[in-house]
Enzyme design. Structure first.
Site, PDB file in Angstrom:
ATOM      1  N   ASP A 283      45.881 -28.093  27.515  1.00 26.37           N
ATOM      2  CA  ASP A 283      46.341 -28.020  26.131  1.00 26.37           C
ATOM      3  C   ASP A 283      47.681 -27.291  26.106  1.00 26.37           C
ATOM      4  OD1 ASP A 283      45.362 -28.159  23.104  1.00 26.37           O
ATOM      5  OD2 ASP A 283      46.308 -26.207  23.418  1.00 26.37           O
TER       6      ASP A 283
ATOM      7  N   ASN B  83      56.152 -27.040  17.070  1.00 23.53           N
ATOM      8  CA  ASN B  83      56.529 -28.046  16.077  1.00 23.53           C
ATOM      9  C   ASN B  83      57.199 -27.414  14.863  1.00 23.53           C
ATOM     10  OD1 ASN B  83      55.893 -30.558  17.126  1.00 23.53           O
ATOM     11  ND2 ASN B  83      53.768 -30.486  16.474  1.00 23.53           N
TER      12      ASN B  83
ATOM     13  N   GLU C  95      47.820 -32.620  21.386  1.00 20.82           N
ATOM     14  CA  GLU C  95      48.457 -31.971  22.527  1.00 20.82           C
ATOM     15  C   GLU C  95      47.472 -31.688  23.658  1.00 20.82           C
ATOM     16  OE1 GLU C  95      47.441 -28.621  19.571  1.00 20.82           O
ATOM     17  OE2 GLU C  95      47.968 -30.752  19.541  1.00 20.82           O
TER      18      GLU C  95
ATOM     19  N   HIS D 183      59.043 -31.857  14.490  1.00 22.82           N
ATOM     20  CA  HIS D 183      58.057 -32.752  15.098  1.00 22.82           C
ATOM     21  C   HIS D 183      58.680 -33.672  16.144  1.00 22.82           C
ATOM     22  CE1 HIS D 183      54.531 -31.705  12.716  1.00 22.82           C
ATOM     23  NE2 HIS D 183      55.365 -31.540  11.692  1.00 22.82           N
TER      24      HIS D 183
ATOM     25  N   ASP E 281      57.287 -34.183  19.820  1.00 15.86           N
ATOM     26  CA  ASP E 281      57.050 -35.481  20.466  1.00 15.86           C
ATOM     27  C   ASP E 281      57.789 -35.568  21.804  1.00 15.86           C
ATOM     28  OD1 ASP E 281      55.412 -36.304  18.434  1.00 15.86           O
ATOM     29  OD2 ASP E 281      56.900 -37.616  17.478  1.00 15.86           O
TER      30      ASP E 281
END
Length: 322
Positions: free
Chosen positions: A199, A207, A242, A212, A216
């Protein structure tokens, strides 16, 4: 596995002589086989072969048909075998457990030939050995064609429905259909299998701080580097958001720990670039490691890795925990 009933109709040498594996066999050997084999009727759904238990019987199909399956996960049968075919011979010849599941597709009449009887008949007659060799070579040729066509179809299917678009890794749909098969194979062959769940640390904050698109970009970079740095026999999956999973077949927990530490260090030092090619802040990951236990399901294996992941987080993140 219990036969539905013993058949009331006696089996004759004339009937046996029409079977592929017994064609050309002498009358004396056919009579001998009738004295030493069992002729039984099985109900639909009876399990003849499974990787979970040893097999010492060749099943000759006299009526009906059987399914050959790789698992019980609801997928279609790999193939069907009908009158004249036999199953179980490979596990007898190799002295290993069957590699597939074979179950009756309908009511079937089968001739059960124990391995001692099979080898005795081979010694009595070269005809059976020749027929068996011919059947096996034909089956291998057919199986090779099926595998080739299956791989082509699988590649197309995975590209469209089982690959995560952002990271290029397998997605959760692939995991749910493939991990049970990998686990079943590992358990039947008594081979180790480990799972790493990882994770991205503080991903929400990443983010919120960088946007965002930056998030990504980080996930895409992680997917690329993860996929490029696992072994050819391993599988990398985007589990969701994630979270990622790495499947390590034929790998002990001690070796899996070394692999996990190497990947963790690799990912914390990877380059992350935005759409304009400008560098973004690095990320770290926490990892939970679990080893497949006997009779363990996919859900409990992933749950064990998830519990280990939380231990890594609670211990300070950017680390591997068991």
């Amino acid at each position: 596995m219990t036969p539905a009933s013993a058949t009331n109709q006696p089996l004759t040498t004339e009937q046996l002589a029409t079977q592929h594996i017994l064609r050309g066999e002498s009358e004396n050997n056919l009579r001998w086989l009738l004295e030493h084999a069992q002729y039984e009727t099985f109900a639909a759904g009876d399990v003849l072969l499974t990787p979970e238990r040893d097999n010492h019987t060749l099943y000759l199909i006299l009526s009906g048909r059987v399914q050959v399956r790789l698992d019980w996960q609801g997928h279609e049968a790999l193939t069907f075998l009908d009158v004249g075919h036999c199953v179980g011979e490979m596990s007898i010849i190799e002295r290993k457990r069957p590699s597939a599941i074979v179950v009756t597709d309908c009511v079937c009449q089968l001739l059960l030939i124990h391995e001692e009887v099979l080898w005795s008949l081979v010694e009595r007659s070269g005809t059976l050995a020749r027929n068996l060799l011919y059947m096996l070579s034909s089956r291998v040729r057919k199986d090779n064609l099926v595998i080739f066509e299956s791989r082509q179809q699988q590649a197309i299917s995975e590209q469209h429905s089982r690959i995560d678009a952002l990271t290029g890794l397998f997605n959760r749909r692939w995991l749910e259909s493939s991990l049970p098969r990998l686990a079943t194979h590992a358990q039947s062959q008594q081979q180790p299998l480990c799972v790493i769940m990882l994770d991205v640390d503080h991903f929400k904050h990443y983010n919120d701080s960088h946007g965002h698109r930056a998030g990504d970009a980080a996930l895409a970079a992680l997917g690329h580097d993860l996929g490029d740095n696992i072994r050819p026999c391993d599988y990398a999956v985007r589990y969701g958001g994630e979270e990622f999973i790495v499947i390590l077949p034929d790998t002990t927990v001690s070796d899996a720990r070394i692999i996990a530490e190497r990947l963790r260090e690799l990912l914390r030092n990877m380059n992350i670039l935005d759409q304009d090619g400008k560098p973004l802040p690095p990320i770290t990951v926490s990892m939970g490691l679990a080893e497949l236990k006997a009779r363990q399901t996919m859900d409990t294996l992933i749950e064990a890795a998830d519990v280990a992941l939380y231990r890594a987080k609670h211990a300070g993140r950017d680390r591997v925990a068991l």
